[in-house]
Design a protein around this motif. Structure first.
Motif, short mmCIF file in Angstrom:
data_model
loop_
_atom_site.label_atom_id
_atom_site.label_comp_id
_atom_site.label_asym_id
_atom_site.label_seq_id
_atom_site.Cartn_x
_atom_site.Cartn_y
_atom_site.Cartn_z
N ILE A 1 -2.62 2.04 -15.64
CA ILE A 1 -2.73 2.75 -14.36
C ILE A 1 -1.42 2.66 -13.60
O ILE A 1 -0.92 3.65 -13.05
N ALA A 2 -0.87 1.45 -13.54
CA ALA A 2 0.39 1.26 -12.80
C ALA A 2 1.51 2.12 -13.39
O ALA A 2 2.32 2.70 -12.65
N ARG A 3 1.58 2.20 -14.71
CA ARG A 3 2.59 3.06 -15.34
C ARG A 3 2.32 4.53 -15.03
O ARG A 3 3.24 5.30 -14.73
N THR A 4 1.06 4.92 -15.07
CA THR A 4 0.68 6.32 -14.90
C THR A 4 1.00 6.82 -13.50
O THR A 4 1.47 7.96 -13.32
N ILE A 5 0.74 6.00 -12.49
CA ILE A 5 0.95 6.47 -11.11
C ILE A 5 2.31 6.04 -10.55
O ILE A 5 2.62 6.29 -9.40
N GLY A 6 3.13 5.37 -11.41
CA GLY A 6 4.50 5.08 -11.02
C GLY A 6 4.70 3.87 -10.15
O GLY A 6 5.72 3.76 -9.46
N THR A 7 3.75 2.91 -10.20
CA THR A 7 3.90 1.71 -9.36
C THR A 7 4.25 0.48 -10.19
O THR A 7 4.28 -0.63 -9.66
N ILE A 8 4.54 0.66 -11.48
CA ILE A 8 4.71 -0.47 -12.39
C ILE A 8 5.85 -1.40 -11.98
O ILE A 8 5.83 -2.60 -12.27
N ASN A 9 6.87 -0.88 -11.28
CA ASN A 9 8.02 -1.71 -10.91
C ASN A 9 7.95 -2.23 -9.47
O ASN A 9 8.89 -2.86 -9.00
N PHE A 10 6.84 -1.97 -8.78
CA PHE A 10 6.69 -2.49 -7.44
C PHE A 10 6.39 -4.00 -7.54
O PHE A 10 5.45 -4.40 -8.23
N PRO A 11 7.16 -4.84 -6.86
CA PRO A 11 6.92 -6.29 -6.95
C PRO A 11 5.47 -6.71 -6.65
O PRO A 11 4.93 -7.56 -7.38
N PRO A 12 4.82 -6.14 -5.62
CA PRO A 12 3.42 -6.56 -5.39
C PRO A 12 2.50 -6.20 -6.55
O PRO A 12 1.54 -6.92 -6.83
N VAL A 13 2.79 -5.07 -7.21
CA VAL A 13 1.96 -4.66 -8.35
C VAL A 13 2.21 -5.58 -9.54
O VAL A 13 1.26 -5.99 -10.24
N VAL A 14 3.47 -5.94 -9.78
CA VAL A 14 3.78 -6.89 -10.85
C VAL A 14 3.07 -8.22 -10.58
O VAL A 14 2.53 -8.86 -11.49
N ASP A 15 3.03 -8.62 -9.33
CA ASP A 15 2.33 -9.85 -8.94
C ASP A 15 0.85 -9.78 -9.30
O ASP A 15 0.28 -10.72 -9.87
N VAL A 16 0.22 -8.66 -8.97
CA VAL A 16 -1.21 -8.47 -9.26
C VAL A 16 -1.45 -8.45 -10.76
O VAL A 16 -2.38 -9.07 -11.27
N LEU A 17 -0.59 -7.73 -11.49
CA LEU A 17 -0.75 -7.65 -12.95
C LEU A 17 -0.57 -9.02 -13.59
O LEU A 17 -1.27 -9.36 -14.55
N GLY A 18 0.35 -9.79 -13.06
CA GLY A 18 0.54 -11.14 -13.58
C GLY A 18 -0.69 -12.01 -13.40
O GLY A 18 -1.07 -12.79 -14.28
N LYS A 19 -1.34 -11.87 -12.25
CA LYS A 19 -2.57 -12.65 -12.01
C LYS A 19 -3.69 -12.18 -12.93
O LYS A 19 -4.42 -13.00 -13.49
#
Length: 504
Positions: A324-342
């Motif tokens: 989803i993050a890749r599809t909507i273009g948020t994959i490089n946002f630090p908060p999104v990376v934080d969420v994905l890491g969790k």
């Protein structure tokens, strides 16, 4: 080639054989009508085909050695029937179960390996049934050999209808005598049962059903205290199906999970069903209903399988979140990376606990068992974790899940298709593929099918206080307290006064 050995014929269950086996005249009721063939009915046919796909997967030549084991006579069956005699056996078995779970991305909650694992665990503790009644123990052995040798898809009903929860199951009052399945007759040929049981998940596509009570019974409820097994087409077994999500799936593109993996749940009403003695394993013994599951490895093995499957499902969901993050273009946002890491850590936690169950396992007689406390600890964590993961994925997707075309038919209209292409924009894929991924996501986290899975993962092992009590019961409290005890046993109040005086 001259001198070469003849090719050996291996017998193993495949998908076509399973699909044929459910065309047995079983009684399934949906929307006020009797379903005559679940393998063809639009409410169930894709789920039945998905069950068949599991057997096709195990019977594929490239998978045969990993997925099945030889029981003699040229016959191979799924490794869920394997009774591990070592750590290596347990790991080999788990790898096969994980592969099977990957076929459905973990969405077939009661796949054939679930109840088979429970019954295999009971077989590992058969002496418990023998102590209850040698004839009943013998009956279970014979039945187990039969269903294992035929690689049957089993389901079970071990929960009682709730009714008035302020009262005991046997004290529901006048007019509710048949609310819970009970023994109403007993003669030289067997017992007769009447009443209902929950939850017959996957019963519409199973071969046999194990019937008992996994909930505590009290003295005076001996008429409710039995266990037995029956073919699904047995006269008097009536399955009252819940709403079929498969029947309401618009298309495979729009509802890719509910289209094929709606295993269904049903209430089963036993309408004066005759059970022959060779199919009766516990008879009028309230404590044995508990003991057959908890004094044998049955409860451990069934829930160990469930955690293996859930670890696969969580991996699928976490992969979906990153997609989803890749599809909507948020994959490089630090908060999104934080969420994905969790999310990744949460999925890895359950998978790691499964590995820990194996590494911390021990022999019980001749069989190797996963660690009980790590199992129940994983259940406590996963019950709390699953709703959080679903909610997190919904947050990651945001409004993208609400701006989707109504159905795949929208693409057939050139004008609508043009507008879709202009609005469904992604940096990594086409608009059509973006819609496809987001519809898959919705079916996993937001649809009615997804809501059922949320409820299932939260409660299939019981309410949270039940799993927490298992964790409490199996933890090594003496070891945990020993360190503090060792310190406090090393001094007295008098010692403290002396040392204080010396310091002064």
């Amino acid at each position: 080639m001259a001198g070469s050995e003849p090719t050996k014929t291996v017998s193993v269950k495949n998908g076509a054989q399973h699909i044929q086996s459910v065309r047995d005249g079983r009684s399934v009721y949906l929307n006020g009508k009797l379903v005559h063939d679940v393998s063809e009915h639009p409410a169930y046919r894709n789920a039945v085909a998905s069950a068949g796909a599991l057997y096709d997967y195990q019977s594929a030549p490239d998978n045969l050695e990993r997925m099945t084991f030889d029981i003699g006579g040229g016959r191979r069956v799924n490794r869920c029937w394997q009774l591990p005699r070592s750590y290596d056996d347990l790991v080999q078995r788990r790898k096969a179960l994980a592969e099977w779970a990957e076929v459905s991305c973990g969405f077939l909650g009661r796949s054939p390996d679930h109840v088979a694992s429970s019954m295999s665990g009971m077989m590992m503790g058969i002496e418990v049934l023998d102590r209850h009644d040698e004839k009943r123990g013998h009956a279970f052995r014979e039945w187990f050999d039969y269903v294992r040798n035929n690689d049957m898809f089993l389901t079970y009903v071990i929960n009682n209808v709730q009714g008035d929860r302020s009262k005991a199951f046997g004290d529901q009052g006048k007019g509710a005598e048949d609310m819970v399945a009970r023994i109403v007759d007993q003669d030289s040929s067997g017992i007769t049962i009447r009443g209902a049981k929950l939850f017959a998940t996957s019963a519409i596509m199973a071969n046999e059903i194990f019937v008992s009570s996994g909930q505590p019974l009290k003295p005076g409820e001996e008429h409710l205290a039995f266990s037995c097994a029956l073919p699904m087409a047995t006269k008097g077994i009536n399955m009252l199906s819940r709403k079929s999500f498969e029947a309401h799936a618009v298309s495979e593109y729009d509802n890719p999970l509910s289209y094929r993996f709606d295993e269904n749940d049903a209430l089963v009403f036993f309408d004066d069903v005759k059970v022959p003695w060779e199919r009766v394993f516990v008879l009028r013994d309230t404590d044995m209903c508990r003991a057959q599951l908890h004094d044998t490895p049955a409860h451990v093995y069934q829930n160990y399988q469930a955690q293996i499957r859930l670890s696969v499902k969580l991996r699928f969901l976490v992969g979906l979140a990153r997609g989803i993050a890749r599809t909507i273009g948020t994959i490089n946002f630090p908060p999104v990376v934080d969420v994905l890491g969790k999310l990744a850590s949460q999925a890895a936690l359950i998978e790691g606990m499964v590995l820990g169950m194996e590494a911390g396992g021990a022999m019980r007689g001749e069989y190797f068992l996963p660690n009980k406390h790590l199992l129940y600890a994983a259940q406590v964590q996963s019950q709390e974790m699953y709703p959080v993961i679903i909610s997190t994925i919904r947050e990651l997707a945001g409004g993208a899940l609400m701006m989707l075309p109504s159905s795949a038919a929208d693409f057939d209209n050139p004008d609508i298709a043009r507008m879709i292409s202009l609005t469904q924009v992604s940096p990594v894929m086409s608009g059509e593929d973006r819609v496809k991924l987001l519809k898959l996501t919705w079916d996993a986290v937001g649809s009615e099918f997804a809501s059922r899975h949320l409820q299932y993962e939260m409660f299939y092992a019981g309410a949270q206080f039940v799993t927490r009590s298992h964790s409490y019961r199996t933890y090594d409290w003496d070891r945990a307290a020993a360190m503090a005890t060792r310190i406090t046993d090393g001094y007295t109040l008098a010692d403290s006064r002396v040392s204080a005086g010396q310091a002064a």
